[in-house]
Design a protein around this motif. Sequence first.
Motif, PDB file in Angstrom:
ATOM      1  N   ARG A  92       0.826  -1.213   0.000  1.00 24.33           N
ATOM      2  CA  ARG A  92       0.000   0.000   0.000  1.00 24.33           C
ATOM      3  C   ARG A  92       0.855   1.256   0.000  1.00 24.33           C
ATOM      4  O   ARG A  92       0.611   2.196  -0.770  1.00 24.33           O
ATOM      5  CB  ARG A  92      -0.903   0.040   1.246  1.00 24.33           C
ATOM      6  CG  ARG A  92      -2.081  -0.852   1.252  1.00 24.33           C
ATOM      7  CD  ARG A  92      -3.059  -0.443   2.348  1.00 24.33           C
ATOM      8  NE  ARG A  92      -2.533  -0.543   3.694  1.00 24.33           N
ATOM      9  CZ  ARG A  92      -2.161   0.483   4.449  1.00 24.33           C
ATOM     10  NH1 ARG A  92      -2.216   1.723   3.986  1.00 24.33           N
ATOM     11  NH2 ARG A  92      -1.713   0.286   5.693  1.00 24.33           N
ATOM     12  N   ASN A  93       1.836   1.260   0.882  1.00 21.97           N
ATOM     13  CA  ASN A  93       2.599   2.482   1.127  1.00 21.97           C
ATOM     14  C   ASN A  93       3.778   2.673   0.177  1.00 21.97           C
ATOM     15  O   ASN A  93       4.051   3.797  -0.259  1.00 21.97           O
ATOM     16  CB  ASN A  93       3.106   2.487   2.577  1.00 21.97           C
ATOM     17  CG  ASN A  93       1.984   2.603   3.587  1.00 21.97           C
ATOM     18  OD1 ASN A  93       1.116   3.453   3.446  1.00 21.97           O
ATOM     19  ND2 ASN A  93       1.986   1.754   4.597  1.00 21.97           N
TER      20      ASN A  93
ATOM     21  N   GLY B  89       1.857   1.150  -3.997  1.00 19.54           N
ATOM     22  CA  GLY B  89       0.745   2.068  -4.234  1.00 19.54           C
ATOM     23  C   GLY B  89      -0.234   1.665  -5.310  1.00 19.54           C
ATOM     24  O   GLY B  89      -1.246   2.330  -5.510  1.00 19.54           O
TER      25      GLY B  89
ATOM     26  N   ILE C 201      -3.450  -4.270  -5.378  1.00 18.29           N
ATOM     27  CA  ILE C 201      -2.955  -5.503  -4.790  1.00 18.29           C
ATOM     28  C   ILE C 201      -3.785  -6.666  -5.322  1.00 18.29           C
ATOM     29  O   ILE C 201      -4.981  -6.757  -5.068  1.00 18.29           O
ATOM     30  CB  ILE C 201      -3.002  -5.447  -3.253  1.00 18.29           C
ATOM     31  CG1 ILE C 201      -2.108  -4.307  -2.744  1.00 18.29           C
ATOM     32  CG2 ILE C 201      -2.570  -6.787  -2.650  1.00 18.29           C
ATOM     33  CD1 ILE C 201      -2.194  -4.074  -1.243  1.00 18.29           C
TER      34      ILE C 201
ATOM     35  N   ASP D 182      -5.391  -4.535   6.497  1.00 20.44           N
ATOM     36  CA  ASP D 182      -4.167  -5.280   6.215  1.00 20.44           C
ATOM     37  C   ASP D 182      -4.263  -6.707   6.750  1.00 20.44           C
ATOM     38  O   ASP D 182      -3.831  -7.665   6.095  1.00 20.44           O
ATOM     39  CB  ASP D 182      -2.959  -4.575   6.837  1.00 20.44           C
ATOM     40  CG  ASP D 182      -2.675  -3.232   6.191  1.00 20.44           C
ATOM     41  OD1 ASP D 182      -3.212  -2.964   5.098  1.00 20.44           O
ATOM     42  OD2 ASP D 182      -1.915  -2.443   6.786  1.00 20.44           O
TER      43      ASP D 182
ATOM     44  N   CYS E  85       1.783  -6.031  -7.107  1.00 26.42           N
ATOM     45  CA  CYS E  85       1.318  -4.668  -6.866  1.00 26.42           C
ATOM     46  C   CYS E  85       2.220  -3.705  -7.620  1.00 26.42           C
ATOM     47  O   CYS E  85       3.443  -3.690  -7.419  1.00 26.42           O
ATOM     48  CB  CYS E  85       1.340  -4.349  -5.367  1.00 26.42           C
ATOM     49  SG  CYS E  85       0.636  -2.731  -4.958  1.00 26.42           S
TER      50      CYS E  85
END
Length: 229
Positions: A62-63, A66, A69, A123, A191
């Motif tokens: 995610r971080n 980005g 997923i 998560d 991702c």
Amino acid sequence: MTRRHRQVGEGEHEGGDPLAAALEAFAAGEPVCVHDAEDREGETDLIYPAGATTPEAVARMRNDAGGLICVALSDAVADAFELPFYGETVDHPATEGHDVAYDDRSSFSLTVNHRDTYTGITDTDRSLTIRALGEAASAPRETEFASEFRAPGHVHLLRAARGGLSEREGHTELGIALAEAADLSPAVVVCEMLDDQTGGALAPADARAYADRHGLVYLEGRTIADRLG
């Protein structure tokens, strides 16, 4: 260990062979960075073995990456789970034609949550779904898919091409090839890595620099296709 994995790994990792290093990392449950090709999507994906995907791994995707997923499954596993291609199942005019420059079709299938999740998006929930998919993919004929997973959900599924890399060289097939060569379940998480400044795909040089900073392996898709295809 498969024959192919032995052939790739023997005596090569010490000489700086990135594929051997990637297989070693994958077998240890670590992610790798894979750039498909400049004349394809031109994107680098952060790829994990599905069975090794912790809540911390989801947070990293995610971080740090980005993008979306997704869990890629081999064609044989998708068949066992009776997973369709999304575009062939939904009866809507928007699914007609796949007019993108880099590919003939989409790999997208269903979106799912594991039935033990709550909302499915956290998560913890997504990692539970992803790890369960990895476990199910190791023995697909023993899995009652609809009893374990529900749709729609928050984890996008991708179906690899029947012919694997000989038919298609997307991140779906590249990731599955790595998993199979590392003797892992044919299920991986992909991702896309995006650039926070431009909003576009992270440039290969920047993706390689990210991999170097974090001690990860960076691979070109052509390396995987040439040697595992």
